[in-house]
Structures are given as structure tokens and as C-alpha cells.
Design an enzyme around this catalytic site. Structure first.
Site, PDB file in Angstrom:
ATOM      1  NE  ARG A 111      -2.550   0.040   3.382  1.00 48.69           N
ATOM      2  CZ  ARG A 111      -3.127   1.319   4.141  1.00 48.69           C
ATOM      3  NH1 ARG A 111      -4.304   1.918   3.611  1.00 48.69           N
ATOM      4  NH2 ARG A 111      -2.781   1.787   5.374  1.00 48.69           N
ATOM      5  CB  SER A 166       3.711  -6.007   8.547  1.00 47.69           C
ATOM      6  OG  SER A 166       3.230  -4.690   8.149  1.00 47.69           O
ATOM      7  CG  ASP A 207       1.724  -4.509  10.965  1.00 45.89           C
ATOM      8  OD1 ASP A 207       2.344  -5.172  11.910  1.00 45.89           O
ATOM      9  OD2 ASP A 207       0.926  -5.736  10.298  1.00 45.89           O
TER      10      ASP A 207
HETATM   11  C1  BGC Z   1       4.631 -10.191  11.765  1.00 48.16           C
HETATM   12  C2  BGC Z   1       4.517  -9.011  12.682  1.00 48.16           C
HETATM   13  C3  BGC Z   1       3.315  -8.505  11.892  1.00 48.16           C
HETATM   14  C4  BGC Z   1       2.265  -9.303  12.142  1.00 48.16           C
HETATM   15  C5  BGC Z   1       0.926  -8.763  11.481  1.00 48.16           C
HETATM   16  C6  BGC Z   1       3.600 -11.390  11.815  1.00 48.16           C
HETATM   17  O1  BGC Z   1       3.793 -12.355  11.034  1.00 48.16           O
HETATM   18  O2  BGC Z   1       5.961 -11.083  12.371  1.00 48.16           O
HETATM   19  O3  BGC Z   1       5.685  -8.180  12.315  1.00 48.16           O
HETATM   20  O4  BGC Z   1       2.965  -7.137  12.965  1.00 48.16           O
HETATM   21  O5  BGC Z   1       2.472 -10.589  11.247  1.00 48.16           O
HETATM   22  O6  BGC Z   1       0.937  -8.242  10.170  1.00 48.16           O
END
Ligand code: BGC
Length: 483
Positions: A93, A157, A210
Site C-alpha cells: 500500500r 510488518s 504495523d
Molecule cells: C509479523 C509481525 C506483524 C504481524 C501482523 C507477523 O507475521 O511477524 O511483524 O506485525 O504479522 O502483520
């Protein structure tokens, strides 16, 4: 996906008709394996608290508890234009955020679907894809160019160690990603190099998770927000701790950061219980782990997050159809044998079927798997979908309960985002029930609530970029002590 609102699970234990005894036995057995009692939730939460503490300690533990170097609470007065990108599980995004300075913001965004090969692409393919997407966004929204480089907040994320707000060393890919050459490296210079390769007027100011973005964006508009949570392709949570209460930061914090300063912590609690002592894992969870590119990691996430819910259902159905030969007799099972053929929308749609004979489920099986189902089979499948969804929601809230107990929050808005919490039928109600089972409140209204989050990866990244610029302009540190 059509959301039909809360609905009562319909096929409780023992209510199936026209189902042979041996199949019924299997169904009851699976019901038992996937049901998590209130007592179990309480025990898991207690263990969770210990693991949160361990993660903050010098020795460390399963849950990484990563300091995010967001050292201020948002005031709501942050202002200016920022770019944000969010490399999530399914989309990239790109967002232009105009922070209004009065707890308000406007966003303009484009979504670029990650091509299916991207999960296992090469390093160059990944960064080129991101830079090209940024370029097409700038071409569209800034056709006349910009007068000075646009500050960008990078929502990444995945678990990334941060020695400062503008770096992120990927610990390990999650959510099925497996791109060589990124683990163990700082992704910020990689992104900045790709931006420069395409000659784009952008400066990466901050890297955020995120969940941290969700936390900060939600606090910008809601002063009761205490946590940022994602229940989507992956799962995770962030909250603010206090610098002096994070033992592993001892000796690393520069003098201009007070021991009483807030510090956002990206828990990365998808890794909770990687040593398998608290969670009631089933053989399906074990298979998922073994088949994943990173066995032994993200134990909690693999039981509850969107990337895996359809796969859990597939494994159950395959066992009953192929190994036990109790369902889908004389049907072609070749599609059902394909790993990850069922994404989370599959069990979600099964639960949403409003018809007594589950005719939508029949259509779904026909279209996606080429399988003809009988009415009793569909009712059983629906029961499995309910069990998987309910288990996910109930286990999900153990992270929330643990953070509240650890921080002593007796009331909190827990701001949540992600495809599972937003689109999976009944998730919010089931999660709320899980919290009530743990806390046993007697009040009319639940004091700890899951609420819809503000746009974390857009507005959150922008607000954090603004907070970072302000600190830098004041000559304040945004990371560990430099020698
Ligand atoms: C990641 C995190 C992330 C979460 C939600 C997980 O697989 O390790 O960093 O915040 O997914 O997106």
C-alpha cells in the site's frame, strides 16, 4: 465478503443427523481438540505474561519484545504531508497522509497487489516492485514533482530489530515469505537504494511495525487506546512500556532519553510459545508448522492468523476424506491435496452461508475444490469452520489479556486491524467472550474492549515520521547510544 453480523453457531455437539457413528466420533474428537476452555485461556495468559517479561529481559525469550524507538505519545497536533508504504502479506500500500494537526488526517492511497511469486522472489524483484509502485504513485499524484524530498514512514510488518527508528534488521520472514538475502540485514538502506535507483524524491525517515503504527494512529484519535493489534494474515501487538522497565535496554539508552520516557514495544507475539509448553496444539498445527518454510517459529501465529485458518480446515478435511475415507466418497480429491489452496475467506464464507441446506457451501466446494458435498457433510464442514474461527478468536485475546495484566490496565481500548478481525464472521464477539472468560467481569460493559483501529500503516507511519522529524530537529536521540 458479505458480513451478516453476529450469528449463533448452529451445530453443537450431538446435533448432526444422518451421520454414521464412526464419522460422528471423529467430529466429536476434533471438537474436543479445537475447543479452548476459559481455564485454559487463563493458564495461557499467565504463561504469556511470563514470556512478555522474558522478552524484555537481557536474556531474552521466545517473544522478541522489540523496542520500536517511538519515544513520544502522539499529541494529535502533528502536521504535514508524509508518504507511507506498507509491505504487508498480500498488498503493497502506498499512502499520502496529510496530518491536519487537530487529531485529524486525510489519506490518498493506492494498493499494489503483490504478485503470487513475490513471497519467494529475489531481493531485486522485491525492491524493484516497491520502487516502481512508489514511482507510479508519485507520477499520478505529483505530476509536477515536489519542492523538497517527501519524508516516508516504512511499515514493515515482519519482525525487525531496531537500534533506532530508522533501521530494521529482519530477524526472520513470517507469513510464508521466503526471500533470500534479507534476513539479518537492515531493510532501510535497501529501500533507500531502490528509491535512488529510480531517482525518486523520497527520504525514508522511520521504519515501523504495523502494530506500532496502529497503536500510534489510534492514540492520535482516541486517548483510551492502549494497544495496537493486527489480526490478519499474521498476528501481533504493540503497546507503550517505559524505558526503565525494559531491562535489555540498560546501558544502551542515550542520556537525553529519560528513564521514564515511553517506549513503543513491538511484541512480535506471534512467536509466543515456540517451545510448545502452553498452547493446546493439535496434529494439524504440527503439520502446518512442519510444512512451513520456518518450522519451529511463530507457534501462536500458526494457530490463529489468517494465513493458516483455511489450511487447518484443509488438513482436517483431507484426513477425513483420504485417510479415514469418511467424507467426500468417490470425489476427486486432487485439489484438496494442494497446500494452502483454501485461504481464510473459505472458512469465513462457510460460516456466512445463511441457508439451511448450506447451498452456498456446496457452490464453494464445487468452485474451489471440484467436490460435490452432501448436506450432512456440509453441516460437519460448517462445524469445523466454527471451531477453527472460535479457537482463533479465543486464543488471539490471550496476548491482549497478558499485556493488560502486565501493565495493570483495568480498562483499555485495544485497537485492532486486519482481515480476520474485520472480515471473519463472529470474530469480535468470540474474542470479547474470551476476554470475559479470563477477567470474569461483573460490569454491564466490558472495560477492556477490542475497537476498530485507525489506519496504522498509513496514518500511523506518517505520525511516527512526524514525531521522528520533530525529535531530530530538536537534536534528540532516536536510537541507542552511539560510541
Ligand atoms: C509479523 C509481525 C506483524 C504481524 C501482523 C507477523 O507475521 O511477524 O511483524 O506485525 O504479522 O502483520
Amino acid at each position: 465478503m458479505v458480513h451478516l453480523g453476529p450469528r449463533k453457531p448452529q451445530h453443537r455437539k450431538g446435533t448432526f443427523t444422518d451421520v454414521p457413528e464412526n464419522l460422528l466420533q471423529q467430529v466429536h474428537d476434533i471438537e474436543q481438540q479445537l475447543t479452548v476452555s476459559g481455564d485454559t485461556l487463563k493458564k495461557i495468559t499467565e504463561h504469556f505474561i511470563t514470556e512478555l517479561e522474558k522478552g524484555l529481559s537481557k536474556e531474552g525469550g521466545n517473544i522478541p519484545m522489540l523496542p520500536g524507538w517511538v519515544l513520544d505519545f502522539p499529541t494529535g497536533k502533528e502536521k504535514g504531508d508524509y508518504l507511507a508504504i506498507d509491505l504487508g502479506g498480500t498488498n503493497l500500500r502506498v499512502v499520502l497522509v496529510k496530518l491536519g494537526g487537530n487529531r485529524d488526517f486525510d489519506t490518498t492511497q493506492s494498493k499494489f497487489a503483490l504478485p503470487s511469486y513475490m513471497r519467494t522472489a529475489t531481493l531485486d524483484q522485491l525492491w524493484d516492485f516497491i520502487a516502481k509502485s512508489l514511482k507510479s504513485f508519485l507520477d499520478e499524484f505529483f505530476p509536477d514533482g515536489v519542492s523538497s524530498p517527501l519524508p516516508l514512514g516504512f511499515t514493515f510488518s515482519y519482525p525487525a530489530f531496531q537500534n533506532s527508528i530508522n533501521e530494521g534488521v529482519l530477524k526472520a520472514w513470517t507469513k510464508g515469505f521466503d526471500i533470500d538475502g534479507v534476513e539479518g540485514h537492515d531493510v532501510v538502506p535497501m529501500l533507500q537504494a531502490a528509491i535512488e535507483k529510480y531517482d525518486l524524491p523520497i527520504k525514508v525517515v522511520a521504519l515501523i511495525n504495523d502494530t506500532t503504527g496502529t497503536l500510534v494512529a489510534s492514540m492520535y484519535t482516541d486517548s483510551d487506546a492502549k494497544m495496537g493489534l493486527i489480526f490478519g494474515t499474521g498476528c501481533n501487538g504493540a503497546y507503550y512500556d517505559v524505558v526503565k522497565d525494559v531491562p535489555k535496554l540498560e546501558g544502551l539508552v542515550p542520556d537525553d532519553i529519560s528513564p521514564d520516557s515511553p517506549m513503543a514495544i513491538n511484541c512480535e507475539y506471534g512467536a509466543f510459545d515456540n517451545e510448545h509448553v502452553a498452547l493446546p496444539r493439535t496434529k494439524y498445527d504440527i503439520t502446518i508448522d512442519e510444512e512451513s518454510p520456518r518450522p519451529g517459529q511463530q507457534a501462536f501465529e500458526k494457530m490463529i492468523s489468517g494465513y493458516y485458518l483455511g489450511e487447518i480446515l484443509r488438513l482436517i478435511l483431507l484426513e477425513l476424506a483420504e485417510e479415514k475415507k469418511l467424507i467426500f466418497k468417490d470425489q476427486d480429491l486432487s485439489k484438496l491435496k494442494e497446500l494452502f489452496i483454501l485461504d481464510t475467506s473459505f472458512p469465513a464464507k462457510i460460516e456466512e452461508d445463511p441457508f439451511e441446506n448450506l447451498s452456498d457451501v456446496q457452490e464453494l466446494f464445487q468452485t474451489v475444490l471440484g467436490i460435490q458435498t452432501t448436506v450432512p457433510e456440509r453441516k460437519i464442514v460448517r462445524r469445523f469452520a466454527e471451531l477453527i474461527g472460535e479457537r482463533s478468536a479465543r486464543l488471539s485475546i490471550c496476548g491482549i489479556a497478558a499485556i493488560c495484566k502486565k501493565r495493570g490496565y483495568t480498562s483499555a481500548n485495544c485497537a485492532a486491524d486486519g482481515s480476520v478481525v474485520n472480515k471473519y464472521p463472529g470474530f469480535k464477539e468470540r474474542a470479547a467472550k474470551g476476554l470475559r472468560d479470563i477477567f470474569e467481569w461483573e460490569t454491564e460493559e466490558d472495560p477492556i474492549k477490542i475497537v476498530a483501529a485507525e489506519d496504522g500503516s498509513g496514518a500511523g507511519a506518517a505520525i511516527i515520521a512526524a514525531l521522528t522529524e520533530k525529535r531530530l530537529a530538536a537534536g534528540l536521540s532516536v536510537g541507542i547510544k552511539k560510541n
